[in-house]
Design a protein around this motif. Sequence first.
Motif, PDB file in Angstrom:
ATOM      1  N   GLY A  89       0.858  -1.026  -0.080  1.00 21.48           N
ATOM      2  CA  GLY A  89      -0.099  -0.008   0.014  1.00 21.48           C
ATOM      3  C   GLY A  89       0.903   1.526   0.046  1.00 21.48           C
ATOM      4  N   ALA A  90       0.350   2.366   0.433  1.00 21.34           N
ATOM      5  CA  ALA A  90       1.045   3.844  -0.003  1.00 21.34           C
ATOM      6  C   ALA A  90       2.245   3.795   0.744  1.00 21.34           C
ATOM      7  N   GLY A  91       2.569   4.403   0.275  1.00 27.12           N
ATOM      8  CA  GLY A  91       4.662   4.320   1.547  1.00 27.12           C
ATOM      9  C   GLY A  91       5.550   3.512   1.419  1.00 27.12           C
ATOM     10  N   ASP A  92       4.873   1.932   1.559  1.00 23.71           N
ATOM     11  CA  ASP A  92       5.845   0.784   1.752  1.00 23.71           C
ATOM     12  C   ASP A  92       6.758   0.974   0.117  1.00 23.71           C
ATOM     13  N   GLU A  93       8.080   0.053   0.725  1.00 21.80           N
ATOM     14  CA  GLU A  93       8.950   0.423   0.046  1.00 21.80           C
ATOM     15  C   GLU A  93       9.840  -1.082   0.270  1.00 21.80           C
ATOM     16  N   ILE A  94       9.924  -1.349  -1.265  1.00 23.04           N
ATOM     17  CA  ILE A  94      10.289  -2.689  -1.270  1.00 23.04           C
ATOM     18  C   ILE A  94      11.639  -2.510  -2.100  1.00 23.04           C
ATOM     19  N   THR A  95      12.650  -3.808  -2.060  1.00 19.92           N
ATOM     20  CA  THR A  95      13.673  -3.525  -2.778  1.00 19.92           C
ATOM     21  C   THR A  95      13.981  -4.676  -3.908  1.00 19.92           C
ATOM     22  N   VAL A  96      14.331  -4.511  -5.617  1.00 21.05           N
ATOM     23  CA  VAL A  96      14.035  -5.068  -6.672  1.00 21.05           C
ATOM     24  C   VAL A  96      15.329  -5.033  -7.087  1.00 21.05           C
ATOM     25  N   LEU A  97      15.682  -6.390  -7.194  1.00 23.66           N
ATOM     26  CA  LEU A  97      17.563  -6.614  -7.830  1.00 23.66           C
ATOM     27  C   LEU A  97      18.146  -5.415  -6.665  1.00 23.66           C
ATOM     28  N   GLY A  98      17.922  -5.504  -5.828  1.00 20.15           N
ATOM     29  CA  GLY A  98      19.367  -4.713  -5.301  1.00 20.15           C
ATOM     30  C   GLY A  98      18.635  -2.665  -4.924  1.00 20.15           C
ATOM     31  N   ALA A  99      17.236  -2.430  -5.553  1.00 16.80           N
ATOM     32  CA  ALA A  99      17.043  -0.546  -5.581  1.00 16.80           C
ATOM     33  C   ALA A  99      15.927  -1.087  -4.401  1.00 16.80           C
ATOM     34  N   PRO A 100      16.052   0.707  -4.373  1.00 18.19           N
ATOM     35  CA  PRO A 100      15.033   0.941  -3.841  1.00 18.19           C
ATOM     36  C   PRO A 100      13.617   1.376  -4.346  1.00 18.19           C
ATOM     37  N   PHE A 101      12.135   0.924  -3.905  1.00 20.15           N
ATOM     38  CA  PHE A 101      10.928   1.306  -5.168  1.00 20.15           C
ATOM     39  C   PHE A 101      10.278   1.928  -3.901  1.00 20.15           C
ATOM     40  N   ARG A 102       9.717   2.822  -3.715  1.00 23.25           N
ATOM     41  CA  ARG A 102       8.538   3.379  -3.435  1.00 23.25           C
ATOM     42  C   ARG A 102       6.870   2.975  -4.672  1.00 23.25           C
ATOM     43  N   VAL A 103       6.160   2.593  -2.702  1.00 23.28           N
ATOM     44  CA  VAL A 103       5.094   2.223  -3.585  1.00 23.28           C
ATOM     45  C   VAL A 103       4.103   3.531  -3.235  1.00 23.28           C
ATOM     46  N   LEU A 104       3.294   3.816  -4.499  1.00 23.87           N
ATOM     47  CA  LEU A 104       2.115   4.791  -4.385  1.00 23.87           C
ATOM     48  C   LEU A 104       0.861   3.951  -4.769  1.00 23.87           C
ATOM     49  N   GLU A 105      -0.318   4.707  -4.178  1.00 22.01           N
ATOM     50  CA  GLU A 105      -1.776   3.530  -4.149  1.00 22.01           C
ATOM     51  C   GLU A 105      -2.245   5.530  -5.163  1.00 22.01           C
ATOM     52  N   VAL A 106      -2.699   4.405  -6.389  1.00 22.28           N
ATOM     53  CA  VAL A 106      -3.253   5.176  -7.929  1.00 22.28           C
ATOM     54  C   VAL A 106      -4.482   5.015  -8.100  1.00 22.28           C
ATOM     55  N   PRO A 107      -5.777   4.794  -7.239  1.00 23.87           N
ATOM     56  CA  PRO A 107      -6.533   4.236  -7.369  1.00 23.87           C
ATOM     57  C   PRO A 107      -7.349   5.619  -8.971  1.00 23.87           C
ATOM     58  N   GLY A 108      -8.787   4.467  -9.561  1.00 26.94           N
ATOM     59  CA  GLY A 108      -9.368   5.163 -10.492  1.00 26.94           C
ATOM     60  C   GLY A 108      -9.289   4.136 -11.412  1.00 26.94           C
TER      61      GLY A 108
END
Length: 258
Positions: A89-108
Motif C-alpha cells: 500500500g501507499a508508502g511501502d518500500e521494497i527492494t527490487v534487484l538491489g534497488a529501492p522502490f516506493r509504492v504509490l496508491e493510484v486508484p481510478g
Amino acid sequence: MLSISPIPAFNDNYIWLLDNGSEAVVVDPGDAAPVQQVLAERGLTLAGILITHHHFDHVGGLPALLAGRDIPVWGPRNPTVEQITRRLGAGDEITVLGAPFRVLEVPGHTLDHIAYFHDGEATGQPVLFCGDTLFAGGCGRLFEGTPEMMHASLQRLASLPAATLVYCAHEYTLANLAFARAVEPDNQALLERQQAAEASREAGVPTVPSELRTELSTNPFMRCESAGLQESLRRQGRLEETAPAAVFATVRAWKDNF
C-alpha cells in the motif's frame, strides 16, 4: 546498474523487464510465453514479479511463471490475485534487484491500482511503473474509480521528478495524442510530440517510456489546471466547471466516446 526493456504481449501490452545481467524482475506479466522466451534468450533467472492491478492482461501469466519457482510476487492488497506474496500500500518500500522502490496508491482505473517509483540511483534516471493509470498522452479508463479519484492519483504522479521515465503498460500513444490534439489543437509541444510518435511507430519503435515533463506539457489529463486547456475547452463549448477534477471528468467522458 539495472536495464529496463519491453516485452511485447497481446496486441498492445508491454511487460517490463528489469535485469542486472543475470537476474530479472518483470512487471505485469499478462502472458507467460513471451517472458519465458526472453528469459531463455538472455540467460536470465526470474527473481520476482511486480503487479500493479488485478486485470487479466496484467496477471494472467502468473501461474505459468511461478510453476517450479519460489520467488516474491509484489502487488496490491487484493485477495483475488492469489499469487501475490507481499501485499503493498501507499508508502511501502521494497527492494527490487538491489534497488529501492516506493509504492504509490493510484486508484481510478481500478480500486486496487498501485505504482512503483525508483529515484534513479540504479537506473540513471527516476522510473515509474504505473500500469494503466497514466499512459503516454492519456490515462486509463475508469472501470472502478471516480473522476475525482483518478484526478487525485494523476496529481500524485505529477508531483514526482519531471525527469521520471513513465513506463506504462500499453502502446496507446498515437490514439491518445490524436485525442489530445482535439482537446488542445494550438499546443505546439503536442503537435511536435505527435509527429515524433508517428515516426517512432512507423519505424517499429515503442513510444514509451515517456518523460513525466512531457506528460505535463502535452497530456490533457495531466493539464486540467492549465489555463490554455481550459480556454480551448471553453471555445469548443465543453467547459462547464473550472475545478480541475471537474475538468478531468469532462475530458475523460469526451475521450470515452472519441
